[in-house]
Design a protein around this motif. Structure first.
Motif, PDB file in Angstrom:
ATOM      1  N   PHE A   1       0.822  -1.212   0.000  1.00 55.58           N
ATOM      2  CA  PHE A   1       0.000   0.000   0.000  1.00 55.58           C
ATOM      3  C   PHE A   1       0.860   1.268   0.000  1.00 55.58           C
ATOM      4  N   TYR A   2       1.832   1.364   0.921  1.00 52.81           N
ATOM      5  CA  TYR A   2       2.571   2.630   0.966  1.00 52.81           C
ATOM      6  C   TYR A   2       3.527   2.794  -0.217  1.00 52.81           C
ATOM      7  N   GLU A   3       3.921   1.697  -0.888  1.00 53.19           N
ATOM      8  CA  GLU A   3       4.765   1.826  -2.070  1.00 53.19           C
ATOM      9  C   GLU A   3       3.968   2.250  -3.298  1.00 53.19           C
ATOM     10  N   GLY A   4       2.657   2.230  -3.198  1.00 49.02           N
ATOM     11  CA  GLY A   4       1.830   2.637  -4.329  1.00 49.02           C
ATOM     12  C   GLY A   4       1.659   4.131  -4.463  1.00 49.02           C
ATOM     13  N   PHE A   5       2.041   4.897  -3.440  1.00 47.73           N
ATOM     14  CA  PHE A   5       1.878   6.351  -3.499  1.00 47.73           C
ATOM     15  C   PHE A   5       3.096   6.964  -4.185  1.00 47.73           C
ATOM     16  N   HIS A   6       3.017   7.024  -5.493  1.00 49.97           N
ATOM     17  CA  HIS A   6       4.112   7.519  -6.327  1.00 49.97           C
ATOM     18  C   HIS A   6       3.492   8.159  -7.555  1.00 49.97           C
ATOM     19  N   ILE A   7       4.192   9.152  -8.123  1.00 55.44           N
ATOM     20  CA  ILE A   7       3.638   9.863  -9.286  1.00 55.44           C
ATOM     21  C   ILE A   7       3.424   8.912 -10.459  1.00 55.44           C
ATOM     22  N   GLN A   8       4.241   7.856 -10.539  1.00 55.63           N
ATOM     23  CA  GLN A   8       4.083   6.891 -11.629  1.00 55.63           C
ATOM     24  C   GLN A   8       2.736   6.182 -11.549  1.00 55.63           C
ATOM     25  N   SER A   9       2.200   6.042 -10.341  1.00 62.29           N
ATOM     26  CA  SER A   9       0.929   5.364 -10.169  1.00 62.29           C
ATOM     27  C   SER A   9      -0.211   6.138 -10.829  1.00 62.29           C
ATOM     28  N   ILE A  10      -0.074   7.473 -10.937  1.00 63.10           N
ATOM     29  CA  ILE A  10      -1.148   8.282 -11.526  1.00 63.10           C
ATOM     30  C   ILE A  10      -1.361   7.892 -12.982  1.00 63.10           C
ATOM     31  N   SER A  11      -0.254   7.831 -13.732  1.00 61.57           N
ATOM     32  CA  SER A  11      -0.395   7.470 -15.147  1.00 61.57           C
ATOM     33  C   SER A  11      -0.884   6.039 -15.297  1.00 61.57           C
ATOM     34  N   ALA A  12      -0.404   5.146 -14.415  1.00 60.65           N
ATOM     35  CA  ALA A  12      -0.841   3.750 -14.499  1.00 60.65           C
ATOM     36  C   ALA A  12      -2.340   3.632 -14.249  1.00 60.65           C
ATOM     37  N   VAL A  13      -2.837   4.333 -13.220  1.00 63.14           N
ATOM     38  CA  VAL A  13      -4.271   4.293 -12.906  1.00 63.14           C
ATOM     39  C   VAL A  13      -5.090   4.833 -14.075  1.00 63.14           C
ATOM     40  N   LEU A  14      -4.661   5.967 -14.631  1.00 62.30           N
ATOM     41  CA  LEU A  14      -5.411   6.578 -15.729  1.00 62.30           C
ATOM     42  C   LEU A  14      -5.449   5.663 -16.946  1.00 62.30           C
ATOM     43  N   PHE A  15      -4.294   5.118 -17.297  1.00 64.76           N
ATOM     44  CA  PHE A  15      -4.206   4.285 -18.499  1.00 64.76           C
ATOM     45  C   PHE A  15      -5.020   3.000 -18.347  1.00 64.76           C
ATOM     46  N   ILE A  16      -4.847   2.294 -17.222  1.00 64.31           N
ATOM     47  CA  ILE A  16      -5.556   1.030 -17.025  1.00 64.31           C
ATOM     48  C   ILE A  16      -7.049   1.286 -16.819  1.00 64.31           C
ATOM     49  N   TYR A  17      -7.398   2.424 -16.205  1.00 65.11           N
ATOM     50  CA  TYR A  17      -8.824   2.766 -16.041  1.00 65.11           C
ATOM     51  C   TYR A  17      -9.503   2.894 -17.395  1.00 65.11           C
ATOM     52  N   LEU A  18      -8.845   3.569 -18.323  1.00 59.90           N
ATOM     53  CA  LEU A  18      -9.433   3.719 -19.656  1.00 59.90           C
ATOM     54  C   LEU A  18      -9.571   2.354 -20.328  1.00 59.90           C
TER      55      LEU A  18
ATOM     56  N   ILE B   1     -12.653   0.533 -18.550  1.00 61.09           N
ATOM     57  CA  ILE B   1     -13.992   0.990 -18.921  1.00 61.09           C
ATOM     58  C   ILE B   1     -14.271   0.690 -20.390  1.00 61.09           C
ATOM     59  N   THR B   2     -13.203   0.707 -21.222  1.00 57.07           N
ATOM     60  CA  THR B   2     -13.398   0.296 -22.618  1.00 57.07           C
ATOM     61  C   THR B   2     -13.832  -1.157 -22.674  1.00 57.07           C
ATOM     62  N   ASN B   3     -13.134  -1.981 -21.905  1.00 55.71           N
ATOM     63  CA  ASN B   3     -13.487  -3.399 -21.849  1.00 55.71           C
ATOM     64  C   ASN B   3     -14.894  -3.590 -21.294  1.00 55.71           C
ATOM     65  N   ALA B   4     -15.234  -2.835 -20.223  1.00 51.72           N
ATOM     66  CA  ALA B   4     -16.549  -2.977 -19.597  1.00 51.72           C
ATOM     67  C   ALA B   4     -17.662  -2.570 -20.557  1.00 51.72           C
TER      68      ALA B   4
ATOM     69  N   LEU C   1      -7.550   1.427  -7.034  1.00 47.25           N
ATOM     70  CA  LEU C   1      -8.068   2.711  -7.515  1.00 47.25           C
ATOM     71  C   LEU C   1      -8.733   2.569  -8.875  1.00 47.25           C
ATOM     72  N   VAL C   2      -8.144   1.755  -9.749  1.00 45.07           N
ATOM     73  CA  VAL C   2      -8.724   1.556 -11.081  1.00 45.07           C
ATOM     74  C   VAL C   2     -10.140   1.022 -10.962  1.00 45.07           C
ATOM     75  N   PHE C   3     -10.348   0.030 -10.121  1.00 42.67           N
ATOM     76  CA  PHE C   3     -11.666  -0.604 -10.035  1.00 42.67           C
ATOM     77  C   PHE C   3     -12.645   0.230  -9.204  1.00 42.67           C
ATOM     78  N   VAL C   4     -12.136   0.999  -8.257  1.00 44.43           N
ATOM     79  CA  VAL C   4     -13.027   1.927  -7.555  1.00 44.43           C
ATOM     80  C   VAL C   4     -13.524   2.998  -8.519  1.00 44.43           C
ATOM     81  N   LEU C   5     -12.630   3.521  -9.360  1.00 39.83           N
ATOM     82  CA  LEU C   5     -13.042   4.511 -10.360  1.00 39.83           C
ATOM     83  C   LEU C   5     -14.013   3.895 -11.363  1.00 39.83           C
ATOM     84  N   THR C   6     -13.805   2.621 -11.692  1.00 44.92           N
ATOM     85  CA  THR C   6     -14.731   1.950 -12.610  1.00 44.92           C
ATOM     86  C   THR C   6     -16.130   1.880 -12.012  1.00 44.92           C
ATOM     87  N   GLY C   7     -16.212   1.576 -10.712  1.00 44.33           N
ATOM     88  CA  GLY C   7     -17.522   1.554 -10.060  1.00 44.33           C
ATOM     89  C   GLY C   7     -18.151   2.923  -9.971  1.00 44.33           C
TER      90      GLY C   7
END
Length: 941
Positions: free
Chosen positions: A367-384, A387-390, A770-776
């Motif tokens: 959990f605490y290793e996930g708080f990094h600026i790189q995680s923002i782009s990963a969340v955004l990209f995988i979220y898209l 939701i495309t898949n969904a 975060l990706v799946f929470v945003l999906t919901g």
């Protein structure tokens, strides 16, 4: 015991073939030393005359590759591979043989070093003052920037726009100077690095060269000797008579290149005497490759390679068997059979217990290793991507099941299953999603239920419960052990199939847009005056639904109102539709091309490195914003079927909880065990193949895997989603690979010209949750999501499918069919396997992929899960077609074949040991003497 004997035999065999220099290095480098050798920064200064004054001026520097001061003197050259003349290496060897070598000197400044040499009788007293005077001249470092700077330099500090203040080695200070601290080059040098300084020049008071190689006992800051605040550990001094400045310069470049060589730097730190250093040069000469002078231009600077070979092979005193290294290293295989964390058979639930025991200590850091600026782009990209898949699979499920499952259920199921799995699963980097094979099974199941008058949702619930129970049985019996037999052949076949499904679905959607919104090819601008569409009042209409249509103003009615009230449209432009298909294609292809271009921008030559890395983080966001400004007609973006209320499912009449009894005969509850077995096979293969791909050694994961724990939670979620009437979810290969790629870490500090080193993947649970929470939450964001054009999501779909093919060896081998032999890339397996055998292996994979594609597209899709297992059977049969040597390079060896290969190697080792004992040569010391005499090349001759 047998293993130890075979290893001893290998040692004896290699020792008999070692040269005297290599044997000496063996004892030097085999000494136990817990401290790693520091990285060396090497700087070469040349003696120059400025007016009446002498000064040392920086001419080149090395961290790994060479950088020269350009002739104009205003900037550094691009980093390049050092090209040395063989003659300069021979002369350097002679310098160390005849010159002064002082190891572990306690001198704190250069004057003390000079005095020490005089005490040892290495410098005549009459030259003391002259040599000391020259050595203590001030040093001028190359930190000057050109007056005209590029845009990439804007914003950088301009404080270093002049030469650094000259200081001599006699200016000892406990703290670095201001100029040294301001030097931005320190970012390229690793922490705890040390310096080696090379001083070369010609003077008029010497008749023969003065050479000194000095290693200080402790690294010491020698005034302004180095341009960066790094303490000096090594000194190489070469002063000679006038007329040979070029030769001195080449010798200085030779020793500087040696000092940044991984093996020689180890030798320099551990050398006990002069002979150890000479042995290090001899080993370097053994590895040197000579280029004929007439076949290349020495003025050409060789670009640093993208991937530098590891020095571990040279550091090893034994010559590694190349064939022994090919599986997983040289051959590119995964080496799964040797992976300690691959599932093995244990006692009842032993594998699940070990997975929990392995993952539990890492749970807080996940959990605490996930708080990094790189995680923002990963969340955004995988979220898209999610939701495309969904949306895509939700729409297809709605069509296939008559809206028993639709986009609403797809969003809720993705959010529920994905977040639970990422929180509790064994490998949180895996992304759960709907997949093509699951969709095929759902479609066939619904058609079967409809044709046999069986309630679809109740039947599906029992299949889900049976499948959950079967997954638990697989977990308890450690059945995941079977994935040891999933070699690269099976992995690549399955992942290629999923990639092609992504690509084909994206293209089908775009082709469908051209059918719904055809391009207006009949439109002629010159006849625009004749185009009109009218809605005349019908003659036989009086009222519709109690409304007096004769009282309506028919000229002002819309198209829908005209049809509603019984009218008809008249005119040439009535069938006109906007060119939405063309605009859709522009958005679709624009999304794909922009994502690819911005992804490549990270490695381009433009802008500083930080800007390039930032472009990767914002590429998807910028893409979405840009495309949203291109939003066209609303009809194109509201066909997803996403509702804004979760109170009721998509299909009216069904609730959020499926009851297990009451609608089907009792025998259905038992008979559903058979289709559940097919689902379990499909889920097991899909889940475990994706897990194997994610957990491959190439990804350098450190927190271990959890095959049994993953399958356990997939089974739990199967039952949960069945009770709630939500789609079934399993590991999505393409999105999981994209998740891995978006979280890859690279070294922050890299030498100039050196590519950043891949350090591993940021292993954590935050991005997935975060990706799946945003999906919901996206269910409530339907008014906002409608501004994202659907073609943009299809473009992301296409990119994910194409990107996942880029790292597949199978795809690289397909492209070899279209390349002449002389234009083919230098793949390692092409060096060891005949091209016809490579093509045959690839052809078999293509046929298997085509069979899988046909099966999933026809009524035989029900046996699709069994055919994935069939890939493992085909791979087993390949042992009869290809030799183990060929398979080791093109694929991974099966576990029993790997074991047999090791046993054969042990037997060969014993036989060679016996032969060596019979033909053991007598030691001969003349070889070293001949070698030394052949390298004598005095500078003064």
């Amino acid at each position: 015991v047998n293993s130890d004997k075979s290893k001893h035999a290998a040692v004896v065999n290699n020792l008999t073939s070692l040269s005297p220099a290599a044997e000496r290095l063996r004892y030097i480098l085999s000494e136990d030393d817990d401290m790693p050798t520091p990285t060396l920064f090497t700087e070469m200064d040349t003696l120059q005359r400025e007016g009446e004054e002498l000064e040392w001026k920086e001419s080149a520097r090395w961290v790994k590759f060479e950088e020269k001061v350009e002739e104009g003197g205003e900037r550094w050259s691009k980093p390049h591979v050092s090209t040395l003349s063989l003659h300069s290496l021979f002369e350097l060897r002679t310098c160390l043989q005849t010159g002064t070598v002082l190891l572990d000197l306690d001198g704190y400044s250069l004057p003390q070093i000079v005095e020490r040499q005089i005490e040892e009788g290495m410098i005549s007293p009459d030259l003391r003052e002259k040599i000391s005077f020259v050595l203590l001249r001030k040093h001028r470092h190359q930190t000057k920037k050109p007056i005209h700077r590029s845009f990439a330099d804007i914003g950088k500090s301009s404080s270093s726009t002049s030469h650094a203040q000259s200081r001599s080695m006699n200016d000892i200070a406990d703290t670095p100077s201001t100029d040294q601290l301001k030097n931005k080059f320190m970012k390229k040098i690793p922490r705890d690095a040390e310096a080696s300084n090379v001083l070369v020049g010609e003077v008029d008071f010497l008749n023969k060269p003065f050479v000194a190689f000095v290693r200080l006992a402790q690294a010491t800051t020698l005034g302004g000797l180095t341009e960066v605040p790094v303490p000096t550990r090594f000194l190489f001094i070469l002063l000679g008579p006038q007329g040979k400045a070029k030769s001195y310069n080449e010798i200085g470049r030779a020793i500087a290149t040696l000092m940044v060589d991984d093996l020689f730097s180890d030798v320099a730190y551990k050398a006990r005497d002069r002979e150890d250093l000479i042995a290090g040069i001899d080993e370097f000469l053994d590895e040197v490759i000579v280029l004929p002078p007439g076949e290349w231009d020495p003025k050409i600077r060789i670009e640093p390679p993208k991937k530098v070979p590891s020095a571990e092979k040279r550091k090893s005193v034994f010559s590694l068997n190349e064939l022994g290294q090919m599986n997983g290293t040289a051959g590119g295989g995964g080496g799964l059979a040797e992976d300690e964390e691959m599932p093995v058979q244990h006692e009842f639930c032993g594998g699940l217990y070990l997975d929990i025991k392995r993952k539990l200590p890492w749970f807080p850091s996940d959990f605490y290793e996930g708080f990094h600026i790189q995680s923002i782009s990963a969340v955004l990209f995988i979220y898209l991507g999610c939701i495309t898949n969904a949306i895509t699979f939700g729409g297809l499920l709605g069509d296939a099941t008559d809206n028993y499952q639709g986009v609403m259920e797809s969003f809720l199921g993705t959010a529920l299953a994905g977040s639970v799995f990422c929180f509790f699963g064994g490998q949180p980097l895996i992304i759960l999603s709907s997949t093509g094979p699951i969709l095929i099974f759902e479609k066939l199941l619904f058609e079967f239920s409809k044709s046999n008058s069986i309630d679809y949702m109740e039947l599906r619930l029992w299949i889900g419960m049976h499948s959950c129970l079967q997954c638990f049985i697989l977990v308890a019996t450690d059945a995941s052990y079977i994935i040891k037999y999933m070699t690269r052949f099976t992995e690549e076949g399955f992942s290629s199939l999923i990639s092609f499904i992504f690509i084909s679905d994206a293209i089908k959607k775009m082709v469908g847009a051209f059918k719904y919104y055809p391009i207006n090819t009949d439109f002629k601008p010159d006849y625009v005056t004749t185009y009109k569409c009218e809605s005349p009042m019908p003659d036989n209409s009086s009222s519709v639904s109690g409304l007096n249509v004769t009282a309506l103003d028919w000229s002002q009615l819309s198209k829908k109102e005209c049809v509603k009230y019984g009218g008809s449209l008249v005119g040439k432009s009535c069938k006109f539709v906007p060119d939405l298909a063309l605009m859709s294609f522009i958005l679709f292809f624009g999304t794909y091309s922009m994502t690819v271009s911005l992804k490549k921008f990270k490695f381009s030559r433009y802008f500083p490195t930080k800007v390039g890395k930032l472009s990767v983080y914002i590429c998807v966001l910028l893409n979405q914003v840009t495309q949203c400004f291109c939003k066209t007609h609303n009809e194109l973006f509201h066909h997803s079927g996403l509702k804004t209320s979760i109170k009721t499912p998509t299909r009216p009449g069904r609730g959020w909880l499926v009851m297990p009894f009451g609608k089907n005969p009792w025998w259905v509850y038992l008979a559903s065990f058979v289709p559940a077995l097919l689902v379990t096979i499909l889920i097991f293969m899909d889940q475990q193949i994706s897990a194997v791909i994610v957990n491959r050694k190439e990804n350098k994961l450190k927190k271990g895997c959890g095959y049994h724990l993953d399958l356990f939670w997939v089974g739990v979620l199967m039952a949960t989603c069945s009770f709630l009437g939500l789609p079934w979810y399993v590991a999505a290969t393409v999105i999981s690979i994209a998740h891995i790629d978006s979280l890859k870490m690279e070294s922050e500090s890299s030498a100039p010209g050196e590519q950043p080193q891949f350090l591993g993947v940021r292993e954590q649970r935050v991005t997935g949750i975060l990706v799946f929470v945003l999906t919901g939450v996206s269910i409530f964001l339907a008014p906002v999501l409608k501004f994202i054009p659907m073609p943009v999501l299809y473009g992301v779909f296409l990119y994910m499918g194409v990107a996942s093919l880029s790292g597949i060896q199978f795809w690289d081998r397909i492209k070899l069919y279209m390349m002449p032999s002389k234009h083919q890339p230098d793949y390692t397996y092409l060096r060891h396997v005949p091209l016809r055998r490579v093509h045959l292996f690839t052809l078999i994979q293509i046929i298997c992929l085509a069979v899988l594609w046909v099966l999933k597209s026809t009524f035989l899709a029900i046996i699709f899960p069994v055919m994935i297992l069939g890939l493992m059977v085909v791979r087993k049969m390949l042992d009869m077609v290809f030799s183990q040597h060929d398979l080791a390079w093109l694929d991974d060896l099966l576990p029993e074949k790997e074991k047999k290969k090791k046993d054969d190697d042990k037997k060969k080792g014993k036989e060679k040991e016996k032969e060596k004992e019979k033909k053991k040569p007598k030691p001969d010391d003349s070889e070293e003497e001949v070698r030394n005499s052949s390298f004598c090349c005095p500078l003064q001759d």
